[in-house]
Design a protein around this motif. Structure first.
Motif, short mmCIF file in Angstrom:
data_model
loop_
_atom_site.label_atom_id
_atom_site.label_comp_id
_atom_site.label_asym_id
_atom_site.label_seq_id
_atom_site.Cartn_x
_atom_site.Cartn_y
_atom_site.Cartn_z
N ASP A 42 -3.87 4.68 18.46
CA ASP A 42 -3.00 3.75 18.20
C ASP A 42 -2.77 3.02 16.99
O ASP A 42 -2.06 2.36 16.12
N ARG A 43 -4.04 2.41 16.94
CA ARG A 43 -4.93 1.35 15.63
C ARG A 43 -4.47 2.16 14.86
O ARG A 43 -3.75 1.37 13.82
N LEU A 44 -4.70 3.80 14.53
CA LEU A 44 -4.16 3.96 13.75
C LEU A 44 -3.32 4.19 12.63
O LEU A 44 -2.68 3.63 11.69
N ASP A 45 -2.37 4.75 13.25
CA ASP A 45 -0.94 4.35 13.59
C ASP A 45 -0.04 3.65 13.27
O ASP A 45 0.76 3.40 11.84
N ASP A 46 -0.63 1.88 14.32
CA ASP A 46 -0.09 1.06 13.62
C ASP A 46 -0.43 0.24 12.74
O ASP A 46 0.64 0.22 11.64
N PHE A 47 -1.84 0.61 11.60
CA PHE A 47 -2.20 0.16 10.74
C PHE A 47 -1.28 0.86 9.38
O PHE A 47 -0.27 0.19 8.55
N VAL A 48 -0.62 2.29 9.48
CA VAL A 48 -0.30 2.91 8.14
C VAL A 48 1.36 2.55 8.49
O VAL A 48 1.48 2.11 7.40
N VAL A 49 1.77 2.50 9.81
CA VAL A 49 3.59 2.17 10.07
C VAL A 49 3.35 0.36 8.75
O VAL A 49 4.12 0.21 8.46
N ALA A 50 1.81 -0.51 9.28
CA ALA A 50 2.51 -1.59 8.71
C ALA A 50 1.91 -1.72 6.93
O ALA A 50 2.81 -2.83 6.33
N VAL A 51 1.33 -0.92 6.41
CA VAL A 51 0.96 -0.73 5.28
C VAL A 51 1.87 -0.04 4.36
O VAL A 51 2.52 -0.57 3.55
N ASN A 52 2.67 0.85 5.10
CA ASN A 52 4.03 1.11 4.76
C ASN A 52 4.77 0.53 4.44
O ASN A 52 6.56 0.36 3.95
N GLU A 53 5.19 -0.68 5.37
CA GLU A 53 6.34 -1.43 5.43
C GLU A 53 6.19 -2.44 4.22
O GLU A 53 6.83 -2.91 3.45
N LEU A 54 4.85 -2.35 3.95
CA LEU A 54 3.92 -3.67 2.62
C LEU A 54 4.55 -2.31 1.27
O LEU A 54 5.47 -3.61 0.75
N LEU A 55 4.55 -1.62 1.15
CA LEU A 55 4.46 -1.18 -0.08
C LEU A 55 6.04 -1.05 0.15
O LEU A 55 6.11 -0.93 -1.40
N THR A 56 6.78 -0.75 1.07
CA THR A 56 8.05 0.05 0.76
C THR A 56 8.97 -2.00 -0.06
O THR A 56 9.64 -1.35 -0.89
N ASN A 57 8.15 -3.02 1.24
CA ASN A 57 8.76 -3.76 0.72
C ASN A 57 8.10 -4.50 -1.20
O ASN A 57 9.30 -5.28 -1.74
N ALA A 58 7.51 -4.36 -1.35
CA ALA A 58 6.75 -4.20 -2.56
C ALA A 58 7.96 -3.75 -3.73
O ALA A 58 7.99 -4.08 -5.06
N VAL A 59 8.98 -2.59 -3.07
CA VAL A 59 9.34 -1.39 -3.74
C VAL A 59 10.72 -2.81 -4.09
O VAL A 59 10.73 -2.37 -4.92
N ARG A 60 10.63 -2.45 -3.53
CA ARG A 60 12.53 -3.39 -2.90
C ARG A 60 12.13 -4.68 -3.50
O ARG A 60 13.69 -4.67 -4.03
N HIS A 61 11.44 -5.39 -3.33
CA HIS A 61 12.00 -6.89 -3.54
C HIS A 61 10.85 -7.10 -4.38
O HIS A 61 11.14 -8.58 -4.99
N GLY A 62 9.46 -6.75 -4.82
CA GLY A 62 8.73 -6.98 -5.83
C GLY A 62 9.04 -6.99 -7.54
O GLY A 62 8.17 -6.74 -7.44
N GLY A 63 9.43 -6.09 -7.76
CA GLY A 63 9.78 -5.54 -9.03
C GLY A 63 9.91 -3.89 -8.65
O GLY A 63 9.34 -3.52 -10.35
N GLY A 64 9.82 -2.91 -7.72
CA GLY A 64 9.47 -1.88 -8.34
C GLY A 64 8.11 -1.30 -7.57
O GLY A 64 8.21 0.49 -7.70
N GLY A 65 7.48 -2.03 -7.43
CA GLY A 65 6.49 -0.98 -7.30
C GLY A 65 4.94 -2.35 -6.91
O GLY A 65 5.31 -3.87 -7.13
#
Length: 147
Positions: A42-65
């Motif tokens: 679960d610690r791995l799964d939670d970490f990967v979900v958290a990082v995915n949210e950050l990646l998605t936010n950077a693309v959506r709100h932070g200039g595309g990447g």
């Protein structure tokens, strides 16, 4: 560009620029590297979900990447995601920050849960933001035992 403000551990696992087209492959690479560094179940799964949210936010709100840096230090896996977007609104304005804490998104509106979710799913969470971009750092311990 938002710089890394603290020393990166000696065990650099991954450093990669990303955009919308590379998020999926990068998420898999993060999972593989974090597992090799000691996160599991679960610690791995939670970490990967958290990082995915950050990646998605950077693309959506932070200039595309942005840029991702992943490293291992002591018993922690640390990930930093940076973008060159306009930055987050400061506390007191309409936005996700409220006195340094993430404000709960409105239940009847889609979106707005990424930062809160990343904070809830990891052991450490910090944001540095300004007009030149945003850097979010998350870290999770390989074990729930106190260091």
């Amino acid at each position: 560009m938002s710089p890394t403000v603290e020393r990166i551990g000696d065990d650099l696992l991954l450093r990669e620029a990303f955009d919308r087209s590379t998020i999926s492959a990068l998420r898999h690479a993060v999972a593989s590297c974090a597992a090799a560094a000691g996160l599991d179940t679960d610690r791995l799964d939670d970490f990967v979900v958290a990082v995915n949210e950050l990646l998605t936010n950077a693309v959506r709100h932070g200039g595309g990447g942005g840029r991702l840096t992943l490293w291992h230090v002591a018993d922690r896996v640390v990930c930093e995601v940076s973008d060159d977007g306009p930055g987050l609104p400061h506390p007191g304005s309409a936005g996700p920050l409220d006195g340094g804490a993430r404000r709960r998104p409105e239940a009847n509106r889609p979106g707005g849960w990424g930062l809160r979710l990343a904070e809830e799913l990891t052991d450490d969470f910090t944001i540095t933001t300004g007009p030149g971009g945003t850097t979010v750092r998350v870290a999770s311990r390989a074990s729930l035992r106190e260091p």
